[in-house]
Design an enzyme around this catalytic site. Structure first.
Site, PDB file in Angstrom:
ATOM      1  N   THR A 194       8.439 -33.680 -27.812  1.00  0.00           N
ATOM      2  CA  THR A 194       9.786 -34.181 -28.110  1.00  0.00           C
ATOM      3  C   THR A 194       9.823 -35.700 -28.195  1.00  0.00           C
ATOM      4  O   THR A 194       9.017 -36.382 -27.571  1.00  0.00           O
ATOM      5  CB  THR A 194      10.802 -33.668 -27.057  1.00  0.00           C
ATOM      6  N   ARG A 195      10.788 -36.182 -28.994  1.00  0.00           N
ATOM      7  CA  ARG A 195      11.044 -37.627 -29.067  1.00  0.00           C
ATOM      8  C   ARG A 195      12.525 -37.887 -28.809  1.00  0.00           C
ATOM      9  O   ARG A 195      13.033 -38.965 -29.047  1.00  0.00           O
ATOM     10  CB  ARG A 195      10.640 -38.210 -30.426  1.00  0.00           C
ATOM     11  N   HIS A 199      18.619 -31.649 -23.766  1.00  0.00           N
ATOM     12  CA  HIS A 199      19.909 -31.153 -23.286  1.00  0.00           C
ATOM     13  C   HIS A 199      19.732 -29.685 -22.868  1.00  0.00           C
ATOM     14  O   HIS A 199      18.628 -29.177 -22.873  1.00  0.00           O
ATOM     15  CB  HIS A 199      20.966 -31.330 -24.372  1.00  0.00           C
ATOM     16  N   HIS A 202      17.692 -27.311 -25.105  1.00  0.00           N
ATOM     17  CA  HIS A 202      16.235 -27.509 -25.068  1.00  0.00           C
ATOM     18  C   HIS A 202      15.641 -26.898 -23.806  1.00  0.00           C
ATOM     19  O   HIS A 202      14.575 -26.301 -23.820  1.00  0.00           O
ATOM     20  CB  HIS A 202      15.884 -29.001 -25.078  1.00  0.00           C
ATOM     21  N   ARG A 288      12.199 -25.923 -36.179  1.00  0.00           N
ATOM     22  CA  ARG A 288      12.685 -26.173 -37.525  1.00  0.00           C
ATOM     23  C   ARG A 288      12.520 -27.663 -37.793  1.00  0.00           C
ATOM     24  O   ARG A 288      12.823 -28.471 -36.930  1.00  0.00           O
ATOM     25  CB  ARG A 288      14.170 -25.797 -37.517  1.00  0.00           C
TER      26      ARG A 288
END
Ligand code: PPS
Length: 568
Positions: A194-195, A199, A202, A288
């Site tokens: 992740t970057r 929340h 996730h 996605r």
């Protein structure tokens, strides 16, 4: 099913004694000062994150990687890891020579035996690797406008890791993570790349992914270089630490990855998978639009939403790491929980807040509901991103000499000072040329330097909550874009094209410079004997020919208000 081989992965470091010796000898070598991106690449080369690479790619490997994602020996590797340098530097080096690679403070990190020196076809690299030679893609922009013209390739001998002073306990080399997994007896591990801040959605999806794969979970955020405009990694890591408490103890860990992302979608997904495999991971979540670069210059997506998943799936056996589909999780109000969007029956109330909507709420200081995020995360984000009306920002005027930039900028400054609340600094062309750039002339190189200096000062002002008003000619679009990116990391950038026509500026000729330029007495004069790239998408374009100064300054104020930068 792939079980990890958690044996140590080869690194490129030499022993402590050899490193001391090499350091002493390296004083005689030609030195290259690494850019931030190269420093990230070197760290992962040296610690095995980019295994099986042994250094920056040589020409043959580069060609193979660009053309078909394979090194010259056929090994899968989707991303060119290249050492770009200026032509001037390349002239100091010949094939077979050792050079020293130093960080930005001059500390030697490695030596490299240069085996290949070549000038790449960057347009081809852009097309093949990133899908289009379009500078709207951050990596293509980097390739054409930041990277040096020449590539050097060759094996690297590692002396020491780049030094990090932040979150030291959270940074792990592939071998440190492998050792950790061995120690805890973890055999199946799902990694989440992740970057962005995490929340509740996730947290739910990563937890589910791990549960479904009956695996432990590694939250593996990128803290090297991400997409321009992302939330800075300091804030993100504080957010991640808060979210970590939400997972069942002993199932989940987090480690920071000093990767310089390229936002290359499908190729990037495969690259990310290989890097995670090197870190001892067995499963990797691909979502996605994984590592998507945003829209191209025609406003369309660079890649299809599931291209990354397809490319990953096609190569996962060869890679030895299994893909876990990202489930799009949404909140079902009636059941007060997150569920995969494709498993929800009709008729229930589904709630969702998009990234854009979240940014808007943060910018405007509006409520962010508890079902969406964790209070600790929201508090962190609000601390870093106060509402826009309390952030710093930059107003950047650009236009021909004599277009009226300075006059409008002065009027704007006074109006903003009258409103109060934030300190205002005017970086007018003339003031800057006197105080910051007194030694510079008007060659392309000097103009670039001048604008970059202005950009640097404006970004510092913006970062510290002030208002910077800049009013140089700033004739080159690429330089203006670089300044925009630098500033947008800290606050808003409002580009204003003072669109007075050249004919009108020349007719006014307040300083008599156009006459001198026409007579050839001033060389490289913007509009006469030097180019001006008209801004394509400025926040505001001002017509000064039919409108007075006060009204122009007022239009800017209205623009700033519509951007949420000044409170009503
Ligand atoms: S740049 O291109 O952005 O670095 O230029 P800037 O710092 O704004 O400086 C522009 C002012 O310098 C005077 N001047 C020239 N302008 C353009 N081309 C040439 N060759 C040149 N030589 C001197 C000119 O007065 C500009 O001032 P403004 O306020 O724009 O009229």
């Amino acid at each position: 099913m792939h079980l990890p081989n958690l044996a140590p992965i080869p690194e490129l470091y030499v022993s402590y004694d050899s490193a001391q010796k090499l350091k002493a000898e390296a004083g005689d070598l030609v030195s290259h000062d690494l850019t931030p991106r190269q420093t990230c690449d070197l760290e992962l080369l040296m610690n095995g994150g980019f295994f099986p690479l042994k250094g920056f790619l040589g020409r043959e490997d580069y060609n193979g990687v660009v053309e078909n994602m394979r090194l010259a020996d056929g090994t899968l590797w989707p991303m060119p890891i290249t050492l770009d340098v200026s032509e001037a530097f390349a002239e100091k080096v010949s094939e077979g020579q050792d050079i020293a690679l130093r960080d930005q403070e001059g500390v030697i990190l490695a030596t490299m035996t240069v085996t290949d020196i070549w000038t790449p076809d960057k347009a081809r690299e852009a097309e093949k690797v990133f899908g289009a030679d379009d500078s709207a893609h951050p990596a293509v922009n980097y390739l054409h406008n930041q990277a040096g013209k020449v590539y050097l390739g060759g094996p690297v001998t590692g002396i020491q890791q780049p030094i990090h002073y932040d979150f030291r306990a959270r940074r792990d080399t592939p071998n440190e993570l492998r050792a950790y997994f061995r120690k805890l007896g973890w055999r199946k591990i799902v990694a989440f790349q992740t970057r962005n801040p995490l929340h509740r959605a996730h947290q739910e999806l990563t937890f589910r992914a791990a549960k479904e794969a009956e695996a432990n979970l590694l939250i593996h955020p990128v803290v090297g270089l991400t997409k321009p405009g992302d939330v800075d990694h300091f804030t993100r890591v504080r957010c991640y630490e808060a979210v970590l408490d939400q997972y069942p103890a002993a199932t989940t860990t987090m480690s920071l990855l000093n990767l310089a992302m390229r936002m290359a979608g499908p190729r990037e997904a495969v690259w990310h998978g290989l890097i995670r495999k090197n870190h001892g991971v067995t499963h990797f979540i691909v979502g996605r639009d994984h590592a998507g670069p945003g829209k191209n210059s025609a406003g369309e997506d660079f890649y299809g939403p599931y291209d990354a998943q397809e490319l990953f799936r096609a190569h996962q056996d060869e890679m030895g790491i299994e893909m876990v589909d990202f489930k799009h999780m949404v909140y079902v109000q009636e059941r007060a929980q997150y569920e995969p969007a494709d498993e929800i029956e009709e008729g229930v109330t589904v709630l969702n807040i998009s990234g854009t909507e979240l940014r808007r709420r943060l910018q405007e200081g509006l409520e962010i509901p508890e079902w969406f995020s964790f209070p600790e995360v929201v508090t962190e984000l609000r601390r870093t991103r106060p509402p826009r009306a309390r952030q710093g920002f930059t107003v950047f005027f650009t236009g021909f000499s004599g277009s009226g930039k300075s006059t409008i900028a002065n009027a704007l400054m006074v109006k903003l000072m009258e409103m109060g609340g934030r300190p205002v600094t005017l970086l007018d062309g003339d003031i800057v040329r006197k105080n910051l750039s007194s030694e510079l002339g008007f060659s392309k190189e000097h103009r670039d330097l001048n604008i970059r200096r202005i950009g640097y000062v404006a970004s510092e002002i913006t970062k510290n909550g002030g208002i910077a008003i800049c009013a140089p000619i700033a004739p080159y679009a690429t330089t203006r874009r670089a300044v925009r990116e630098e500033i947008e990391a800290y606050g808003a950038f409002c580009e204003i094209h003072v669109a007075t026509s050249l004919e009108e500026c020349e007719r006014r000729d307040r300083k008599g410079l156009y006459k001198l330029a026409r007579e050839g007495k001033i060389k490289e004069f913007t509009g006469i004997s030097d180019p001006y790239d008209e801004p394509q998408n400025p926040e505001l374009r001002l017509d000064t020919e039919n409108v007075d100064v006060d009204n122009c300054a007022h239009q800017v104020l209205l623009k700033l208000e519509s951007m949420g930068l000044i409170a009503a």
